[in-house]
Design a protein around this motif. Sequence first.
Motif, mmCIF file in Angstrom:
data_model
loop_
_atom_site.group_PDB
_atom_site.id
_atom_site.type_symbol
_atom_site.label_atom_id
_atom_site.label_comp_id
_atom_site.label_asym_id
_atom_site.label_seq_id
_atom_site.Cartn_x
_atom_site.Cartn_y
_atom_site.Cartn_z
ATOM 1 N N LEU A 156 -4.271 2.263 -9.174
ATOM 2 C CA LEU A 156 -4.918 2.784 -7.971
ATOM 3 C C LEU A 156 -3.987 2.648 -6.770
ATOM 4 N N TYR A 157 -3.491 1.427 -6.571
ATOM 5 C CA TYR A 157 -2.540 1.184 -5.487
ATOM 6 C C TYR A 157 -1.801 -0.119 -5.725
ATOM 7 N N HIS A 214 2.304 2.660 3.901
ATOM 8 C CA HIS A 214 2.380 1.561 4.863
ATOM 9 C C HIS A 214 3.421 0.592 4.325
ATOM 10 N N ARG A 215 3.993 -0.222 5.183
ATOM 11 C CA ARG A 215 5.011 -1.160 4.701
ATOM 12 C C ARG A 215 4.463 -2.114 3.641
ATOM 13 N N SER A 216 3.135 -2.243 3.562
ATOM 14 C CA SER A 216 2.528 -3.158 2.595
ATOM 15 C C SER A 216 1.795 -2.458 1.460
ATOM 16 N N TYR A 217 1.812 -1.120 1.423
ATOM 17 C CA TYR A 217 1.023 -0.410 0.416
ATOM 18 C C TYR A 217 1.745 0.809 -0.157
ATOM 19 N N ILE A 218 1.661 0.934 -1.468
ATOM 20 C CA ILE A 218 1.998 2.164 -2.179
ATOM 21 C C ILE A 218 0.725 2.600 -2.888
ATOM 22 N N ILE A 219 0.392 3.873 -2.781
ATOM 23 C CA ILE A 219 -0.862 4.328 -3.389
ATOM 24 C C ILE A 219 -0.614 5.447 -4.392
ATOM 25 N N ASN A 220 -1.544 5.586 -5.317
ATOM 26 C CA ASN A 220 -1.567 6.713 -6.237
ATOM 27 C C ASN A 220 -2.254 7.863 -5.509
ATOM 28 N N MET A 221 -1.518 8.926 -5.206
ATOM 29 C CA MET A 221 -2.063 10.028 -4.420
ATOM 30 C C MET A 221 -3.260 10.683 -5.096
ATOM 31 N N ASN A 222 -3.351 10.580 -6.406
ATOM 32 C CA ASN A 222 -4.455 11.192 -7.138
ATOM 33 C C ASN A 222 -5.746 10.383 -7.050
ATOM 34 N N LYS A 223 -5.688 9.195 -6.466
ATOM 35 C CA LYS A 223 -6.856 8.318 -6.429
ATOM 36 C C LYS A 223 -7.529 8.257 -5.057
#
Length: 229
Positions: free
Chosen positions: A147-148, A187-196
């Motif tokens: 998810l992220y 964000h400097r603290s987050y990578i996310i799955n764009m599909n979610k």
Amino acid sequence: MKTTAVIVEDLAVAAEVLQKYCVKSGRVTVLNTFSSIEEALPFLCDQVVNLIFLDVEMPGGNGFELLDKLPYSPEVILTTSKTEYAYNAFEYNVTDFLKKPFTYQRFLDALGKLREVSEKKEETEDLSHIYIKSDGKLIRLENDDILYIESMGDYVKFITNEKKIITHNTIKNLTTKINPSIFCKVHRSYIINMNKISDVRENMLYIKGTMIPISKANRTMVMSRLKII
């Protein structure tokens, strides 16, 4: 296919040398040249490039501050006269470190490393999964299950539908390892799955009810990747 690049260098002579070497190599197309990070940032947020030739010490801030503000992670070849930035170069996963003054052959060597990195990225983009180290073992995670990813200092937390896995790593390092067609640093603290993503509200996005901030520097890139109709 040529590599697209920008030069961020406050010394005109040094910028001219880089421009000359790029043309001579026939492998790099320089889209623009900037003498400060303030000039470069708007262009780089609007225009995705493959490579930045980046000086470290410039008016108004250093090159690493520019990298912190970018909404994506291009390849970086540092150009500086000071070797004390070598550790920072390692931390930011730069492709190469050119100590001024450098020869044309040394410049070509840096482009060679760039090609090696690009080939590895192409291999990564073909993968539908990753392996992460946790609790002394390698755990396979399908891209679609993630998810992220959240930063925890020197560790990161992978969030899936079923579990949370903590591993020793950093967001900066992961941006060069994961599939860029699926994942996005928001964000400097987050990578996310764009599909979610379930919905986006101003400077926040939501995934499975969790609120995740979108930094000002990353907002343009995130919005450009949403299929808005």
